[in-house]
Write an enzyme that holds these catalytic residues in place. Structure first.
Site, PDB file in Angstrom:
ATOM      1  N   HIS A 161       1.241  -1.647   0.506  1.00  0.00           N
ATOM      2  CA  HIS A 161       0.164  -0.250   0.370  1.00  0.00           C
ATOM      3  C   HIS A 161       0.354   0.993   0.216  1.00  0.00           C
ATOM      4  O   HIS A 161       2.172   1.039   0.290  1.00  0.00           O
ATOM      5  CB  HIS A 161      -1.008   0.501   1.164  1.00  0.00           C
ATOM      6  CG  HIS A 161      -1.996  -0.898   1.136  1.00  0.00           C
ATOM      7  ND1 HIS A 161      -2.763  -1.753   2.085  1.00  0.00           N
ATOM      8  CD2 HIS A 161      -3.088  -1.008  -0.060  1.00  0.00           C
ATOM      9  CE1 HIS A 161      -3.384  -2.654   2.147  1.00  0.00           C
ATOM     10  NE2 HIS A 161      -4.072  -2.146   0.526  1.00  0.00           N
ATOM     11  N   CYS A 248      -3.469   0.916   9.641  1.00  0.00           N
ATOM     12  CA  CYS A 248      -4.818  -0.256   9.449  1.00  0.00           C
ATOM     13  C   CYS A 248      -5.208   0.010  10.599  1.00  0.00           C
ATOM     14  O   CYS A 248      -6.865  -0.947   9.864  1.00  0.00           O
ATOM     15  CB  CYS A 248      -4.025  -0.986   9.250  1.00  0.00           C
ATOM     16  SG  CYS A 248      -2.612  -1.362   7.896  1.00  0.00           S
TER      17      CYS A 248
END
Length: 253
Positions: A161, A248
């Site tokens: 990511h 996250c």
């Protein structure tokens, strides 16, 4: 400054979560303990935290950041690139209605995971990765622009990511690792360069004047503190085993 946060308690099934390397299976009880400490830290930093129950059907569901983008003007429910995660969004709409009147949604074939989106005020950097495609990014940009915000697409080659390798720490400062050290669009910022052996720590998290840093990365912590930020160290070893990091584990807005 952030006022609210939403987290989701890890499910036992996290032991079967997606992973890009074999770093061992998470210890579920330790993951629960680490998540509890993380949640308590958010509260200590002044956030009103909503804790959602585990979703056993979805091993990666504790990484709630990926399934929604929460901005000052709207919330956007994403379309995860990992097919096994797409059902995580179903229950989130009702939760977000408690905070937003304006809720948008990314639709297939567009895919977006918010781990690929970094916020700098009203501007957003959107990574094009294996989990976020151009169609999804373009949908997100249209939504943001409709609501008076802007965005820039950033291609990824190696990172899972965008925020696996770059984090915005406020005060025009970025924490940068790996391929993003050469990304032209980031060179306008003050940059804290993360050593290769500590690249995991590039996913550190600014919250209300403090920077949360994963445990075990002293060089990065020292660099962040030398740049004028106060740090809080948190152990997230069990989430690292399934490709998760500090950002996250929560939605913050």
């Amino acid at each position: 400054m952030f006022k609210y946060s939403i987290v989701r308690t890890p499910a036992w099934s996290i032991i079967n979560g997606l992973r890009s390397s074999d770093t061992g299976q998470p210890d579920y009880m330790l993951a629960l303990e680490q998540h509890s400490t993380y949640t308590a830290t958010l509260k200590r930093l002044g956030l009103e935290v909503k804790i959602l129950p585990p979703l056993e059907k979805y091993p990666d569901s504790t990484f709630i950041e990926d399934v929604a983008l929460c901005t000052k003007k709207c919330a956007v429910i994403t379309s995860p690139g990992a097919e096994s995660r797409r059902g995580e969004t179903e229950s989130l709409y009702t939760v977000l209605l408690g905070y937003y009147k304006n809720i948008e949604k990314i639709t297939l074939p567009g895919t977006v995971e918010t781990g690929d989106i970094m916020m700098d005020g009203d501007h957003f950097f959107i990574g094009i990765s294996k989990r976020t495609n151009i169609e999804g990014a373009d949908q997100m940009i249209r939504i943001l622009e409709k609501n008076g915000m802007t965005a820039t697409k950033v291609p990824l080659k190696n990172m899972l990511h965008l925020k696996s390798g770059v984090s915005f720490l406020e005060n025009n400062t970025l924490l940068v690792a790996g391929e993003f050290k050469q990304t032209e669009v980031f060179k306008k910022f003050k940059r804290i360069l993360v050593d290769e052996e500590e690249s995991y720590a590039a996913n550190s998290l600014w919250i209300n004047g403090k920077v949360l840093v994963p445990e075990g990365f002293p060089k990065t912590r020292k660099k962040i503190e030398s740049a004028g930020f106060e740090t809080i160290i948190l152990d997230v070893s069990e989430f690292r085993k399934v490709d998760g990091g500090l950002s996250c584990l929560s939605l913050r807005f």
